[in-house]
Design a protein around this motif. Structure first.
Motif, PDB file in Angstrom:
ATOM      1  N   MET A 348       9.004  -9.794 -11.021  1.00  0.00           N
ATOM      2  CA  MET A 348       9.611  -8.386 -10.947  1.00  0.00           C
ATOM      3  C   MET A 348       8.466  -7.564 -10.114  1.00  0.00           C
ATOM      4  N   GLY A 349       7.138  -7.663 -10.442  1.00  0.00           N
ATOM      5  CA  GLY A 349       6.177  -6.829  -9.979  1.00  0.00           C
ATOM      6  C   GLY A 349       6.153  -7.128  -8.291  1.00  0.00           C
ATOM      7  N   ALA A 350       6.024  -8.497  -8.121  1.00  0.00           N
ATOM      8  CA  ALA A 350       5.983  -8.689  -6.527  1.00  0.00           C
ATOM      9  C   ALA A 350       7.540  -8.134  -5.818  1.00  0.00           C
ATOM     10  N   LEU A 351       8.412  -8.393  -6.463  1.00  0.00           N
ATOM     11  CA  LEU A 351       9.584  -7.997  -5.723  1.00  0.00           C
ATOM     12  C   LEU A 351       9.550  -6.520  -5.717  1.00  0.00           C
ATOM     13  N   GLY A 352       9.053  -5.552  -6.587  1.00  0.00           N
ATOM     14  CA  GLY A 352       8.940  -4.326  -6.568  1.00  0.00           C
ATOM     15  C   GLY A 352       7.961  -3.769  -5.189  1.00  0.00           C
ATOM     16  N   VAL A 353       6.845  -4.493  -5.150  1.00  0.00           N
ATOM     17  CA  VAL A 353       5.935  -4.508  -4.229  1.00  0.00           C
ATOM     18  C   VAL A 353       6.864  -4.633  -2.832  1.00  0.00           C
ATOM     19  N   HIS A 354       7.440  -5.853  -2.671  1.00  0.00           N
ATOM     20  CA  HIS A 354       8.289  -6.025  -1.442  1.00  0.00           C
ATOM     21  C   HIS A 354       9.211  -4.783  -1.208  1.00  0.00           C
ATOM     22  N   ILE A 355       9.865  -4.368  -2.294  1.00  0.00           N
ATOM     23  CA  ILE A 355      10.783  -3.398  -1.938  1.00  0.00           C
ATOM     24  C   ILE A 355      10.075  -2.063  -1.459  1.00  0.00           C
ATOM     25  N   VAL A 356       9.064  -1.588  -2.144  1.00  0.00           N
ATOM     26  CA  VAL A 356       8.447  -0.520  -1.703  1.00  0.00           C
ATOM     27  C   VAL A 356       7.778  -0.717  -0.427  1.00  0.00           C
ATOM     28  N   LEU A 357       7.016  -1.767   0.041  1.00  0.00           N
ATOM     29  CA  LEU A 357       6.820  -2.129   1.130  1.00  0.00           C
ATOM     30  C   LEU A 357       7.725  -2.007   2.251  1.00  0.00           C
ATOM     31  N   THR A 358       8.896  -2.682   2.011  1.00  0.00           N
ATOM     32  CA  THR A 358       9.929  -2.615   2.970  1.00  0.00           C
ATOM     33  C   THR A 358      10.370  -1.505   3.320  1.00  0.00           C
ATOM     34  N   ALA A 359      10.775  -0.518   2.150  1.00  0.00           N
ATOM     35  CA  ALA A 359      11.048   0.843   2.300  1.00  0.00           C
ATOM     36  C   ALA A 359      10.207   1.620   3.224  1.00  0.00           C
TER      37      ALA A 359
END
Length: 605
Positions: A348-359
């Motif tokens: 969940m943390g990694a996906l959160g980082v992915h989402i933030v970086l992608t945004a």
């Protein structure tokens, strides 16, 4: 390649997620916060493993519902002479040991008490259970341990440790110095001592064969009445105890929520007899698994897309669950819930980082394209970007537009630097808006000119017509308006332009790093258009249109053009037919270099 700084930031973020998760879960593990779920996972592993054959050398003589019906009005506890008779019949079959899971710590009728004591004294290998464990292994069975030694019986603790939910999962080696019924029974049956090592301080896991009924069972009343022959007990370990629910010795276990105490003792005896085959893995392994699961998905995420991280998490969870079950099937209980929790939290943390970086990256790309394409098509462009948020390099068919100011470089020598910037910005804004209004893509600024494409990155069937409309607007609206602005501000009397259009195939896409992203277009079509634009210096036309574009225009557009000539293009072996528009008032055609007949009205637009 992504920028080195960007990669470092990504690495730090994902590492922080992994280490933070590991630290959190290790704290939870240290305090046993979700031990209940861990124990429940062990119950699930029993269920997945399925039933196993119970040892045939252990049989259960159960005081069951058939027995309570047989004795009718006789209430529990039964007279001790009944037990004496049953023990006598069992002993006649020469069993290896008789484990009696019935407590005899209080005196009853003297005749009955003596009958039972005599029966135990005459039998071989009787082990008597008690739940009243006194210090140093002392008991009150038949008045105390001295009496038991005299009659050759052995005392044992019938207690099991239970968790907060009241589930019996383990058997201890001893309680208050008194060995457990399972340990004493196995020692009696084998004649060998049982080592305390495998039990640890919390006890050994009971390796349940299956739910209630897994062991060979004989009804107490059947043995009492002689219906069960004594030969059934030859060479067996016999467990004698209650089984009827009304006798209130029904307990919850991992494999059965309603298992009689005597059958739990049978499972415990079987576990000890097999050398405690089910054991917990070392704590170091649990710590390793927690750290590994915490770092796994953040590590995968460093160089992979979000969906690959999610897929990897699912694969890791399934693989770990299979490994935990396989390990259980082979006798090792590894921590499952804590590592799985680490995997879930880290994912969940990694996906959160992915989402933030992608945004963040998408916002960068949006900012890049918002300068070069109309806002209405920015979202469509973003949909076509890859995981790097680059627009894939595609071969497209479109029209290229180049512009250049004539005489601005020399004129700028007499203008202050600040005013030069104001002037050129005003000019570029005019022509850029003309391109964007027609749905074109502004690729780059080339000093005092621009390079734009139509039909890329979003395909447009009418790319040539759009490009011509933009060029027409630049020549007849934007350029005159800009020149008027110059004159109004006493800056300059006016400038001319060179514009070229060429259509064909070219490559378009994003280049650069995530920190410095740029859209570009390359190919022979682009190069040719640039060289055609330079030809406007040699002709009296401010706009030159290549034949590849001319054939795609509408009649009302071609009607504004005049055929110029078939001219050589630097870098090409063939000559190129050109049409022109926008006569320069100060330039004349070199003699013999252009087609002699022109429609002046059409040229003037």
């Amino acid at each position: 390649m992504r920028g080195a700084r960007y990669q470092r930031v990504r690495g730090i973020l994902f590492l922080a997620v992994g280490l933070g998760t590991a630290g959190l879960v290790l704290v939870l593990w240290g305090f046993g916060v979700i031990d209940t779920l861990e124990r429940q996972s062990i119950d699930a592993r029993f269920s997945i493993r399925g039933d196993r054959p119970a040892p045939k050398e252990i049989v259960f003589v159960a005081i069951d519902d058939v027995t309570t019906s047989y004795f009718g009005k006789t209430r529990w506890p039964y007279p001790r002479r009944y037990h004496a008779k049953v023990i006598n019949r069992i002993n006649a079959g020469h069993p290896r040991a008789i484990a009696v899971d019935i407590q005899f710590t209080e005196q009853t009728d003297g005749r009955d008490d003596n009958a039972l004591i005599d029966s135990v004294a005459n039998a071989r290998g009787v082990v008597l259970s008690t739940t009243e464990t006194l210090p140093n292994g002392a008991t009150r069975i038949f008045g105390g341990n001295d009496t038991l030694r005299q009659i050759g019986a052995k005392p044992a603790s019938g207690l099991f440790p239970t968790d907060s939910a009241g589930v019996i999962r383990k058997v201890k080696y001893s309680v208050n110095g008194l060995k457990s019924l399972a340990v004493v029974t196995v020692e009696t049956a084998t004649g060998r001592p049982v080592a305390p090592g495998p039990f640890g301080k919390d006890g050994a896991w009971i390796d349940y064969a299956g739910p209630s009924g897994s062991f060979t069972r004989y009804s107490y009343s059947g043995v009492y009445s002689g219906k069960v022959p004594s030969s059934a007990f030859r060479g067996k370990i016999v467990v004698l105890g209650p089984a009827a629910p009304r006798l209130q010795d029904i307990q919850q276990t991992p494999v059965d929520p309603l298992m009689p105490g005597g059958e739990i003792q049978s499972n415990a005896i079987a576990t000890v007899l097999r050398g405690v085959p089910l054991r917990s893995s070392p704590s170091a392994l649990a710590i390793f698994l927690i750290v590994l699961m915490s770092l796994l998905i953040p590590g995968v995420s460093l160089s992979n897309k979000l969906r690959y991280s999610a897929i990897s998490a699912v694969i890791a969870a399934v693989a770990f669950a299979a490994a935990a079950q396989l390990s259980f099937n082979h006798g090792w209980i590894i921590s499952f819930v804590y590592p799985l929790a680490a995997l879930a939290l880290a994912t969940m943390g990694a996906l959160g980082v992915h989402i933030v970086l992608t945004a963040f990256e998408r916002e960068q790309v949006r900012n890049v394209f918002a300068r070069f394409v109309p806002e209405a098509v920015v979202s469509d462009v973003l949909k076509r970007t890859d995981s790097d948020l680059r627009l894939a390099a595609d071969e497209v068919v479109g029209t290229v537009l180049f512009t250049d100011l004539r005489g601005f470089t020399s004129a700028s020598e007499h203008i202050s630097p600040q005013l030069v910037f104001d002037v050129i910005n005003h000019h570029l804004e005019e022509i850029a808006n003309a391109v964007l209004d027609q749905g074109g893509t502004l690729v780059s600024y080339t000093g005092d000119g621009i390079m734009a494409v139509f039909g890329a990155p979003i395909a447009q069937e009418d790319h040539a017509q759009r490009a011509f409309a933009a060029a027409d607007e630049i020549l007849h609206v934007r350029l005159p308006r800009w020149n008027d602005w110059l004159e109004e501000n006493d800056i300059h009397e006016g400038f001319e332009m060179g514009i070229a259009l060429n259509s064909g195939r070219f490559m378009s896409g994003n280049i650069g790093s995530a920190e410095r992203l740029a859209y570009t277009a390359i190919g022979d079509t682009i190069n040719t258009c640039s060289r055609v634009e330079s030809l406007t210096k040699e002709t009296p036309y401010m706009l030159l249109v290549a034949e590849s574009t001319y054939v795609l225009l509408r009649p009302e557009q071609t009607g504004k053009l005049a055929y110029v000539d078939e001219l050589p293009i630097r870098g090409r072996t063939t000559r190129l037919k050109l049409w022109g528009m926008g006569l320069s008032p100060v330039r004349a055609a070199p003699a013999g270099s252009l087609h002699e007949e022109r429609d002046e009205d059409a040229v003037l637009g």
